[in-house]
Design a protein around this motif. Structure first.
Motif, mmCIF file in Angstrom:
data_model
loop_
_atom_site.group_PDB
_atom_site.id
_atom_site.type_symbol
_atom_site.label_atom_id
_atom_site.label_comp_id
_atom_site.label_asym_id
_atom_site.label_seq_id
_atom_site.Cartn_x
_atom_site.Cartn_y
_atom_site.Cartn_z
ATOM 1 N N PRO A 4 -27.807 94.502 -103.558
ATOM 2 C CA PRO A 4 -27.633 93.178 -102.955
ATOM 3 C C PRO A 4 -28.387 92.069 -103.701
ATOM 4 C CG PRO A 4 -28.029 94.806 -101.247
ATOM 5 C CD PRO A 4 -28.237 95.495 -102.569
ATOM 6 N N GLN A 5 -29.480 92.414 -104.373
ATOM 7 C CA GLN A 5 -30.235 91.424 -105.142
ATOM 8 C C GLN A 5 -29.443 90.936 -106.357
ATOM 9 O OE1 GLN A 5 -31.447 94.422 -104.220
ATOM 10 N NE2 GLN A 5 -33.101 93.928 -102.822
ATOM 11 N N GLU A 6 -28.523 91.765 -106.848
ATOM 12 C CA GLU A 6 -27.754 91.427 -108.051
ATOM 13 C C GLU A 6 -26.417 90.753 -107.750
ATOM 14 O OE1 GLU A 6 -27.333 95.222 -109.895
ATOM 15 O OE2 GLU A 6 -29.391 95.293 -110.596
ATOM 16 N N VAL A 7 -26.062 90.623 -106.473
ATOM 17 C CA VAL A 7 -24.796 90.002 -106.087
ATOM 18 C C VAL A 7 -25.094 88.622 -105.517
ATOM 19 C CG1 VAL A 7 -22.764 90.172 -104.602
ATOM 20 C CG2 VAL A 7 -23.768 92.242 -105.571
ATOM 21 N N SER A 8 -24.528 87.590 -106.139
ATOM 22 C CA SER A 8 -24.749 86.234 -105.629
ATOM 23 C C SER A 8 -23.608 85.821 -104.704
ATOM 24 C CB SER A 8 -24.879 85.239 -106.781
ATOM 25 O OG SER A 8 -23.609 84.961 -107.344
ATOM 26 N N ILE A 9 -23.885 84.848 -103.870
ATOM 27 C CA ILE A 9 -22.865 84.308 -102.982
ATOM 28 C C ILE A 9 -21.750 83.688 -103.830
ATOM 29 C CG2 ILE A 9 -22.419 82.679 -101.094
ATOM 30 C CD1 ILE A 9 -24.288 85.179 -100.503
ATOM 31 N N GLY A 10 -22.107 83.103 -104.952
ATOM 32 C CA GLY A 10 -21.114 82.551 -105.876
ATOM 33 C C GLY A 10 -20.171 83.628 -106.407
ATOM 34 N N ASP A 11 -20.708 84.812 -106.726
ATOM 35 C CA ASP A 11 -19.871 85.931 -107.183
ATOM 36 C C ASP A 11 -18.827 86.282 -106.127
ATOM 37 O OD1 ASP A 11 -21.399 86.217 -109.518
ATOM 38 O OD2 ASP A 11 -22.681 87.774 -108.643
ATOM 39 N N ILE A 12 -19.273 86.347 -104.882
ATOM 40 C CA ILE A 12 -18.375 86.717 -103.781
ATOM 41 C C ILE A 12 -17.301 85.661 -103.596
ATOM 42 C CG2 ILE A 12 -18.245 87.182 -101.304
ATOM 43 C CD1 ILE A 12 -21.261 88.060 -101.542
ATOM 44 N N MET A 13 -17.714 84.401 -103.599
ATOM 45 C CA MET A 13 -16.758 83.309 -103.384
ATOM 46 C C MET A 13 -15.721 83.241 -104.505
ATOM 47 S SD MET A 13 -19.348 80.457 -101.810
ATOM 48 C CE MET A 13 -18.098 79.226 -101.527
ATOM 49 N N ARG A 14 -16.153 83.407 -105.746
ATOM 50 C CA ARG A 14 -15.203 83.394 -106.876
ATOM 51 C C ARG A 14 -14.241 84.577 -106.815
ATOM 52 N NH1 ARG A 14 -19.689 81.248 -109.333
ATOM 53 N NH2 ARG A 14 -20.521 83.272 -109.907
ATOM 54 N N ALA A 15 -14.709 85.713 -106.299
ATOM 55 C CA ALA A 15 -13.869 86.909 -106.238
ATOM 56 C C ALA A 15 -12.700 86.739 -105.275
ATOM 57 C CB ALA A 15 -14.703 88.119 -105.826
ATOM 58 N N VAL A 16 -12.912 86.030 -104.170
ATOM 59 C CA VAL A 16 -11.860 85.938 -103.153
ATOM 60 C C VAL A 16 -11.086 84.628 -103.168
ATOM 61 C CG1 VAL A 16 -12.977 87.566 -101.595
ATOM 62 C CG2 VAL A 16 -13.436 85.129 -101.336
ATOM 63 N N ASP A 17 -11.645 83.581 -103.746
ATOM 64 C CA ASP A 17 -10.978 82.279 -103.725
ATOM 65 C C ASP A 17 -10.895 81.730 -105.141
ATOM 66 O OD1 ASP A 17 -9.712 80.085 -102.681
ATOM 67 O OD2 ASP A 17 -11.564 79.064 -102.133
ATOM 68 N N HIS A 18 -9.707 81.780 -105.685
ATOM 69 C CA HIS A 18 -9.514 81.390 -107.077
ATOM 70 C C HIS A 18 -9.152 79.917 -107.243
ATOM 71 C CE1 HIS A 18 -9.749 85.637 -107.805
ATOM 72 N NE2 HIS A 18 -8.743 85.841 -106.987
#
Length: 186
Positions: free
Chosen positions: A72-86
């Motif tokens: 969880p320390q290596e996953v940013s909220i930005g990573d998650i947002m970019r993954a689902v919303d292009h």
């Protein structure tokens, strides 16, 4: 970067996944759905995007589910947002430079927040069954101990009671009646 419902749900779902799995368990979508009140079908869409982005992985079958591929320390909220919303949003027009600058700052801010910062303290994490452990061999001694702990519960099953009463109940109601009649006889 736009903050959409899908990206908010993705963050919420991964917080749930990370808090339940603790890096050891595969968690199924039904558990995440119960905790987040997001429908399983919508979670399937979100998790498909997250898996494509290699933020999560999965295992099908009994004891299967999803887990994070990184801590969880290596996953940013930005990573998650970019993954689902292009979608990028429009930055055309006179105000385009302002919106572009704002989008860059917002993306930088979202990248600075790790999934770990959103997790609840570990003491509030649920006690999950060992059957869902990822890549763990069954400890024979532990399995025998678990079975021996079940024996007292099995001792009071309807079939066991039938030996004492003399007949097998064919429903919960008749079993209750048999227990009641046995209690009255005592």
């Amino acid at each position: 970067m736009k903050i959409t419902t899908k990206s908010r749900y993705a963050v919420e779902a991964l917080v749930s996944l990370a808090s339940q799995s603790q890096g050891k368990y595969a968690i199924n979508l039904q558990n995440i759905s119960k905790q987040t009140d997001i429908s399983v079908s919508y979670l399937e869409q979100i998790f498909s995007n997250l898996k494509t982005a290699q933020l999560i992985d999965s295992h099908k079958g009994p004891g299967g589910g999803y887990w994070l591929t990184r801590s969880p320390q290596e996953v940013s909220i930005g990573d998650i947002m970019r993954a689902v919303d292009h979608s990028k949003g429009s930055t055309d027009g006179l105000d385009g430079a302002i919106w572009r600058d704002l989008a860059i700052k917002m993306e930088s801010y979202m990248d600075s927040i790790s999934l770990a910062t959103l997790l609840p303290p570990q003491s509030s994490s649920p006690d999950l069954p060992d059957a869902n452990l990822i890549h763990k061999k069954v400890d024979q001694k532990k399995a025998k101990k678990m079975l021996s702990n079940l024996k007292p519960m099995i001792a009071h099953s309807p079939k066991r009671m039938a030996k004492d009463i003399g007949s097998i109940a064919n429903s919960v109601f008749s079993w209750g009646g048999q227990l009641n009649s046995k209690a009255l006889k005592s």
